[in-house]
Scaffold this active site. Structure first.
Site, PDB file in Angstrom:
ATOM      1  N   LYS A 156      25.377  11.909  36.775  1.00 63.70           N
ATOM      2  CA  LYS A 156      25.440  12.117  35.327  1.00 63.70           C
ATOM      3  C   LYS A 156      25.886  13.530  34.975  1.00 63.70           C
ATOM      4  CE  LYS A 156      24.339   8.046  33.795  1.00 63.70           C
ATOM      5  NZ  LYS A 156      25.407   7.211  33.181  1.00 63.70           N
ATOM      6  N   TYR A 189      21.260  10.007  40.794  1.00 63.71           N
ATOM      7  CA  TYR A 189      21.585   9.700  39.394  1.00 63.71           C
ATOM      8  C   TYR A 189      21.861  10.980  38.607  1.00 63.71           C
ATOM      9  CZ  TYR A 189      20.746   7.827  34.655  1.00 63.71           C
ATOM     10  OH  TYR A 189      20.837   7.482  33.333  1.00 63.71           O
ATOM     11  N   ASP A 249      31.061  -6.654  32.413  1.00 61.93           N
ATOM     12  CA  ASP A 249      29.792  -6.558  33.130  1.00 61.93           C
ATOM     13  C   ASP A 249      29.938  -7.311  34.442  1.00 61.93           C
ATOM     14  OD1 ASP A 249      26.737  -5.723  32.058  1.00 61.93           O
ATOM     15  OD2 ASP A 249      26.841  -6.968  33.866  1.00 61.93           O
ATOM     16  N   ASN A 301      30.019   2.920  30.337  1.00 62.96           N
ATOM     17  CA  ASN A 301      28.565   2.788  30.224  1.00 62.96           C
ATOM     18  C   ASN A 301      27.912   2.213  31.477  1.00 62.96           C
ATOM     19  OD1 ASN A 301      25.932   2.294  28.530  1.00 62.96           O
ATOM     20  ND2 ASN A 301      26.474   0.276  29.350  1.00 62.96           N
ATOM     21  N   ASP A 360      34.712  -5.385  38.985  1.00 58.52           N
ATOM     22  CA  ASP A 360      34.030  -4.167  39.420  1.00 58.52           C
ATOM     23  C   ASP A 360      34.869  -2.965  39.025  1.00 58.52           C
ATOM     24  OD1 ASP A 360      32.790  -2.069  40.690  1.00 58.52           O
ATOM     25  OD2 ASP A 360      32.731  -3.007  42.676  1.00 58.52           O
ATOM     26  N   ILE A 361      34.452  -2.228  38.010  1.00 56.63           N
ATOM     27  CA  ILE A 361      35.256  -1.140  37.473  1.00 56.63           C
ATOM     28  C   ILE A 361      35.192   0.116  38.341  1.00 56.63           C
ATOM     29  CG2 ILE A 361      35.389  -1.906  35.101  1.00 56.63           C
ATOM     30  CD1 ILE A 361      32.737   0.587  36.243  1.00 56.63           C
ATOM     31  N   THR A 403      15.746   0.407  28.203  1.00 56.62           N
ATOM     32  CA  THR A 403      16.651  -0.541  28.848  1.00 56.62           C
ATOM     33  C   THR A 403      16.063  -0.916  30.204  1.00 56.62           C
ATOM     34  OG1 THR A 403      17.953   1.111  30.061  1.00 56.62           O
ATOM     35  CG2 THR A 403      18.589   0.668  27.769  1.00 56.62           C
TER      36      THR A 403
END
Length: 301
Positions: free
Chosen positions: A175, A171, A38, A100, A73-74, A205
């Site tokens: 997605k 978004y 994270d 995720n 940072d992925i 969330t």
């Protein structure tokens, strides 16, 4: 700990809160060893201090599990590479990658700036691609060395990516792209022992609480249908060896519901055997549409 993931090493991105945290804890409860990633950003991706990954790692360890934190940072090549390297350096293997991580910058299209578009596409779509690419390179090397893995990737799409969502053009596009990426990865990586699936979760969330505050309010007592923990059992199963031969699929999951999503496939068709005129094409298309299933409603309409 023992369970369906005993002995497996699992990486979960965006695992400091919400769905990612729930996934990490659920994997640990089933015996997996975790890399909890994270970056620790705010809902819109802005810097927000220390990463919550350490707190999740502490929870897992307090319950008798094994976990390490990763705060990189992925959505950068170096961050994604270090994520996979952390699993290999810490545990000597990698079995499951759960992509995720994400954030929101919601705007109607006429107000959606280029920076907000780029930021959301980057963290969701590039943030899926880069960790998967580095994990796949490792698994390919293992397969070529005669050690074919029982590897799993679980990507995170959304109903917004499947049907669209008003005010979420960036978004929704990201997605939807994740679904396409999942299908390609499942086809390309099967030869290396890798299965790739996607889930489109609905849960309460940080990313959903404002848009669905009423619908997703926690009940005073009883079953909380919108708890993120409800999605995690499917994700854990998809990330386990028990999901053999399940790949290239997209699932919706919320509450106690699991749905296999059936994507684009040929519907009603006609073939003149020659070139249409525009008027003929229009008339034929209207006839086809009358025989076709209506599309699902865009979220927010």
């Amino acid at each position: 700990m023992s369970g369906i993931c005993t002995g497996r090493v699992v990486v979960v991105t965006g695992a400091g809160r919400g769905l990612g945290r729930a996934h990490a804890l659920a994997f640990a409860a089933e015996g997996a060893r975790l890399v909890v990633n994270d970056l620790g950003v705010a809902l819109d991706g802005a810097p927000a201090g220390a990463s919550p990954a350490d707190a999740v790692v502490a929870e897992i360890r307090a319950a008798g599990g094994e976990a390490v934190a990763h705060g990189g940072d992925i959505a950068t090549a170096d961050g994604a590479a270090s994520l996979i390297r952390t699993a290999l350096d810490t545990y000597g293997r990698l079995d499951t990658l759960v992509n995720n991580a994400g954030f929101l910058r919601d705007r109607m299209l006429v107000n959606l700036g280029e920076d907000d578009w780029d930021a959301v596409i980057r963290v969701h779509l590039k943030g899926h691609f880069l960790p998967m690419r580095h994990a796949a390179a490792h698994w390919r090397a293992e397969a070529k060395a005669g050690r074919v893995p029982v590897a799993r990737v679980v990507n995170t799409s959304s109903g917004a990516g499947l049907l669209g969502s008003v005010g979420q053009g960036n978004y929704s596009a990201a997605k939807a792209g994740i679904v396409g990426l999942t299908l390609v990865a499942a086809a390309e990586l099967a030869r290396y022992g890798v299965q790739v699936n996607a889930v489109a979760p609905a849960a309460r969330t940080r990313m959903t609480e404002r848009a669905f505050a009423t619908a997703m309010a926690a009940p005073a007592a009883g079953f909380d249908a919108m708890a993120p923990e409800n999605v995690s059992p499917l994700v854990v199963w998809l990330g386990s060896a028990g999901s053999a031969e399940v790949t290239g699929r997209v699932f919706e999951a919320d509450g106690g519901r699991i749905t296999v999503m059936e994507g684009w496939r040929p519907g009603p068709t006609t073939d003149k055997g020659a070139r249409w005129t525009p008027a003929e094409a229009g008339e034929a298309t209207r006839e086809l549409l009358a025989a076709a299933e209506p599309p699902g409603r865009v979220h927010g309409t």
